[in-house]
Design a protein around this motif. Structure first.
Motif, PDB file in Angstrom:
ATOM      1  N   GLN A  70       0.888  -1.147   0.031  1.00  0.00           N
ATOM      2  CA  GLN A  70      -0.007   0.079  -0.008  1.00  0.00           C
ATOM      3  C   GLN A  70       0.861   1.283   0.132  1.00  0.00           C
ATOM      4  O   GLN A  70       1.818   1.300   0.729  1.00  0.00           O
ATOM      5  CB  GLN A  70      -0.855  -0.132   1.182  1.00  0.00           C
ATOM      6  CG  GLN A  70      -1.780   1.133   1.428  1.00  0.00           C
ATOM      7  CD  GLN A  70      -2.618   0.623   2.695  1.00  0.00           C
ATOM      8  OE1 GLN A  70      -3.281  -0.323   2.964  1.00  0.00           O
ATOM      9  NE2 GLN A  70      -2.708   1.607   3.396  1.00  0.00           N
ATOM     10  N   GLN A  90      -5.111   6.437  -0.410  1.00  0.00           N
ATOM     11  CA  GLN A  90      -3.827   5.167  -0.662  1.00  0.00           C
ATOM     12  C   GLN A  90      -4.202   4.499  -1.838  1.00  0.00           C
ATOM     13  O   GLN A  90      -5.174   4.680  -2.447  1.00  0.00           O
ATOM     14  CB  GLN A  90      -3.596   4.556   0.561  1.00  0.00           C
ATOM     15  CG  GLN A  90      -5.117   3.712   1.035  1.00  0.00           C
ATOM     16  CD  GLN A  90      -5.392   2.463   0.741  1.00  0.00           C
ATOM     17  OE1 GLN A  90      -4.673   1.967  -0.099  1.00  0.00           O
ATOM     18  NE2 GLN A  90      -6.417   1.378   1.414  1.00  0.00           N
ATOM     19  N   HIS A  92      -3.343   0.482  -3.372  1.00  0.00           N
ATOM     20  CA  HIS A  92      -2.828  -0.797  -3.201  1.00  0.00           C
ATOM     21  C   HIS A  92      -3.197  -1.822  -4.278  1.00  0.00           C
ATOM     22  O   HIS A  92      -3.762  -1.345  -5.235  1.00  0.00           O
ATOM     23  CB  HIS A  92      -3.395  -1.311  -1.875  1.00  0.00           C
ATOM     24  CG  HIS A  92      -4.674  -1.454  -1.896  1.00  0.00           C
ATOM     25  ND1 HIS A  92      -5.641  -0.586  -1.768  1.00  0.00           N
ATOM     26  CD2 HIS A  92      -5.589  -2.623  -2.246  1.00  0.00           C
ATOM     27  CE1 HIS A  92      -6.971  -0.892  -1.601  1.00  0.00           C
ATOM     28  NE2 HIS A  92      -6.901  -2.325  -2.187  1.00  0.00           N
ATOM     29  N   HIS A  94      -3.934  -6.135  -5.756  1.00  0.00           N
ATOM     30  CA  HIS A  94      -4.431  -7.464  -5.544  1.00  0.00           C
ATOM     31  C   HIS A  94      -3.949  -8.256  -6.670  1.00  0.00           C
ATOM     32  O   HIS A  94      -3.929  -7.858  -7.814  1.00  0.00           O
ATOM     33  CB  HIS A  94      -6.049  -7.495  -5.545  1.00  0.00           C
ATOM     34  CG  HIS A  94      -6.711  -6.735  -4.472  1.00  0.00           C
ATOM     35  ND1 HIS A  94      -7.121  -7.047  -3.436  1.00  0.00           N
ATOM     36  CD2 HIS A  94      -6.941  -5.279  -4.557  1.00  0.00           C
ATOM     37  CE1 HIS A  94      -7.472  -6.243  -2.452  1.00  0.00           C
ATOM     38  NE2 HIS A  94      -7.638  -5.043  -3.206  1.00  0.00           N
ATOM     39  N   LEU A 200     -16.104  -2.310   0.475  1.00  0.00           N
ATOM     40  CA  LEU A 200     -14.449  -2.744   0.740  1.00  0.00           C
ATOM     41  C   LEU A 200     -14.479  -4.041   0.542  1.00  0.00           C
ATOM     42  O   LEU A 200     -15.189  -4.916   0.603  1.00  0.00           O
ATOM     43  CB  LEU A 200     -14.049  -2.727   2.173  1.00  0.00           C
ATOM     44  CG  LEU A 200     -14.069  -1.064   2.688  1.00  0.00           C
ATOM     45  CD1 LEU A 200     -13.707  -0.996   4.453  1.00  0.00           C
ATOM     46  CD2 LEU A 200     -13.289  -0.203   1.937  1.00  0.00           C
ATOM     47  N   THR A 201     -13.173  -4.587  -0.236  1.00  0.00           N
ATOM     48  CA  THR A 201     -13.384  -6.008  -0.741  1.00  0.00           C
ATOM     49  C   THR A 201     -12.531  -6.808   0.554  1.00  0.00           C
ATOM     50  O   THR A 201     -12.191  -7.961   0.352  1.00  0.00           O
ATOM     51  CB  THR A 201     -12.422  -5.989  -2.002  1.00  0.00           C
ATOM     52  OG1 THR A 201     -11.294  -5.740  -1.961  1.00  0.00           O
ATOM     53  CG2 THR A 201     -13.228  -5.394  -3.099  1.00  0.00           C
ATOM     54  N   THR A 202     -12.261  -6.045   1.673  1.00  0.00           N
ATOM     55  CA  THR A 202     -11.595  -6.793   2.775  1.00  0.00           C
ATOM     56  C   THR A 202     -12.530  -6.640   3.922  1.00  0.00           C
ATOM     57  O   THR A 202     -13.180  -5.623   3.971  1.00  0.00           O
ATOM     58  CB  THR A 202     -10.302  -6.335   2.986  1.00  0.00           C
ATOM     59  OG1 THR A 202     -10.237  -5.013   3.523  1.00  0.00           O
ATOM     60  CG2 THR A 202      -9.383  -6.427   1.761  1.00  0.00           C
TER      61      THR A 202
HETATM   62  C1  SG7 Z   1      -6.326  -3.337   1.817  1.00  0.00           C
HETATM   63  O1  SG7 Z   1      -7.552  -3.161   1.091  1.00  0.00           O
HETATM   64  C2  SG7 Z   1      -5.888  -2.126   2.286  1.00  0.00           C
HETATM   65  C3  SG7 Z   1      -6.861  -1.273   3.368  1.00  0.00           C
HETATM   66  C4  SG7 Z   1      -8.207  -1.196   2.703  1.00  0.00           C
HETATM   67  C5  SG7 Z   1      -8.488  -2.598   2.117  1.00  0.00           C
HETATM   68  O2  SG7 Z   1      -6.477  -4.421   2.807  1.00  0.00           O
HETATM   69  O3  SG7 Z   1      -5.265  -1.193   1.595  1.00  0.00           O
HETATM   70  O4  SG7 Z   1      -6.264  -0.144   3.750  1.00  0.00           O
HETATM   71  C6  SG7 Z   1      -6.012   0.180   5.051  1.00  0.00           C
HETATM   72  C7  SG7 Z   1      -5.939   1.605   5.147  1.00  0.00           C
HETATM   73  O5  SG7 Z   1      -6.072  -0.830   5.941  1.00  0.00           O
HETATM   74  O6  SG7 Z   1      -9.173  -0.758   3.501  1.00  0.00           O
HETATM   75  C8  SG7 Z   1     -10.354   1.191   4.285  1.00  0.00           C
HETATM   76  C9  SG7 Z   1      -9.369   0.578   3.166  1.00  0.00           C
HETATM   77  O7  SG7 Z   1      -8.958   1.252   2.587  1.00  0.00           O
HETATM   78  C10 SG7 Z   1      -9.911  -2.516   1.303  1.00  0.00           C
HETATM   79  O8  SG7 Z   1      -9.884  -1.728   0.318  1.00  0.00           O
HETATM   80  S1  SG7 Z   1     -10.530  -2.022  -1.289  1.00  0.00           S
HETATM   81  O9  SG7 Z   1     -11.896  -2.310  -0.988  1.00  0.00           O
HETATM   82  O10 SG7 Z   1     -10.184  -1.095  -1.957  1.00  0.00           O
HETATM   83  N1  SG7 Z   1      -9.736  -3.637  -1.599  1.00  0.00           N
END
Ligand code: SG7
Ligand code: ZN
Length: 265
Positions: A70, A90, A92, A94, A200-202
């Motif tokens: 990230q 941020q 990140h 997958h 969120l996907t997590t």
């Molecule tokens: C990743 O995906 C991280 C999480 C993110 C999550 O695990 O980048 O970020 C943090 C700050 O822990 O969660 C709230 C958030 O951004 C889910 O993000 S996603 O739905 O775009 N995959």
């Protein structure tokens, strides 16, 4: 770390709803976008990033959080062309594993997965002070989803991230990265995209995300993809056995009552 979830096994995605009830709700992400069910909305304008070419003078922080790699982004990167103004938080990734060649992206199109997917996470800065507050609100977040596909040539923009992975091999490690044009990570055409309301996907899978998934993928070389697949561990330094950080994608969720819109016919 505090989080207690994984992609596979006893704490894997089938079990997320037990500890994170929102993961079992009806408007979850990602989706397999079925193009014959998509509704064209001619009023959807191109997404316009502001400030992405010049993200300030301070360094950015690249983190291995055990679930992904990230990069922190400054709030003065803003997205226009959505129902509100959203500020960047941020980005990140997958991805899949180098052994298992099928899949890696979270979203799919007509059943087809890409080898990886970039997410650029934003919060609604017209209404909320920061990501932590916004992520609980139904109109709190906007995430850009960019499919990554393999090309014969290297994409130099991605090296601003990939060149540093060897310094964050283990979970909870971070490194400072010099600012670079984040715009270059995105596809050239930002006018053609899919749009829907999801999550969120997590975990905790909050249903707070306005998703924009671009039709045009970004391109990286096979060697760059391999770097992403082979450099990181999901475990902390010194912990044995170490586990390679791969296969960090959630499977497609049910569409239920939702409609996916497209900005193009
Ligand atoms: C990743 O995906 C991280 C999480 C993110 C999550 O695990 O980048 O970020 C943090 C700050 O822990 O969660 C709230 C958030 O951004 C889910 O993000 S996603 O739905 O775009 N995959
Ligand atoms: Zn993501």
């Amino acid at each position: 770390g505090g989080s207690h979830w994984t992609y596979e096994g006893s704490y894997g995605q089938a079990h997320w709803p037990e500890k994170y009830p929102d993961c079992g709700r009806q408007a979850q992400s990602p989706l397999d976008i079925q193009t014959d069910l998509v509704r064209y909305d001619p009023s959807l304008p191109p997404v316009e990033p502001e400030g992405y070419r010049n993200p300030g003078s301070g360094s950015l922080t690249l983190t291995n959080n055990g679930h992904t790699v990230q990069l922190s982004l400054p709030e003065d990167l803003r997205l226009h062309g959505l129902p509100s103004i959203y500020s960047a938080a941020q980005l990140h990734f997958h991805w899949g594993s180098s052994k298992d060649r099928a899949g890696g992206s979270e979203h799919r199109v007509d059943g087809l997965a890409f080898p990886a997917e970039l997410h650029v996470v934003h919060f609604n800065s017209e209404k909320y002070a920061n990501l932590s507050v916004a992520k609980h609100q139904p109109d709190g977040l906007a995430v850009l989803g960019i499919f990554l596909e393999v090309d014969s040539v290297e994409n130099p923009a991605y090296n601003h991230i990939l060149d540093h992975l060897d310094r964050i091999t283990y979970a909870e490690q971070e490194v400072a990265v010099a600012p670079f044009s984040v715009r270059e990570l995105l596809p050239a055409h930002l006018g053609h995209y899919y749009r829907y309301n999801g999550s969120l996907t997590t975990p905790p899978c909050y249903q707070s995300v306005l998703w924009t998934v671009f039709r045009q993928p970004a391109r990286i070389s096979a060697a760059q993809l391999e770097k992403l697949q082979k450099s990181l561990y999901s475990t902390k330094d010194g912990k044995t056995p170490s586990e390679l950080l791969v296969g960090n994608f959630r499977v497609p969720q049910f569409l239920n009552q939702r409609v996916v819109f497209s900005s193009f016919p």
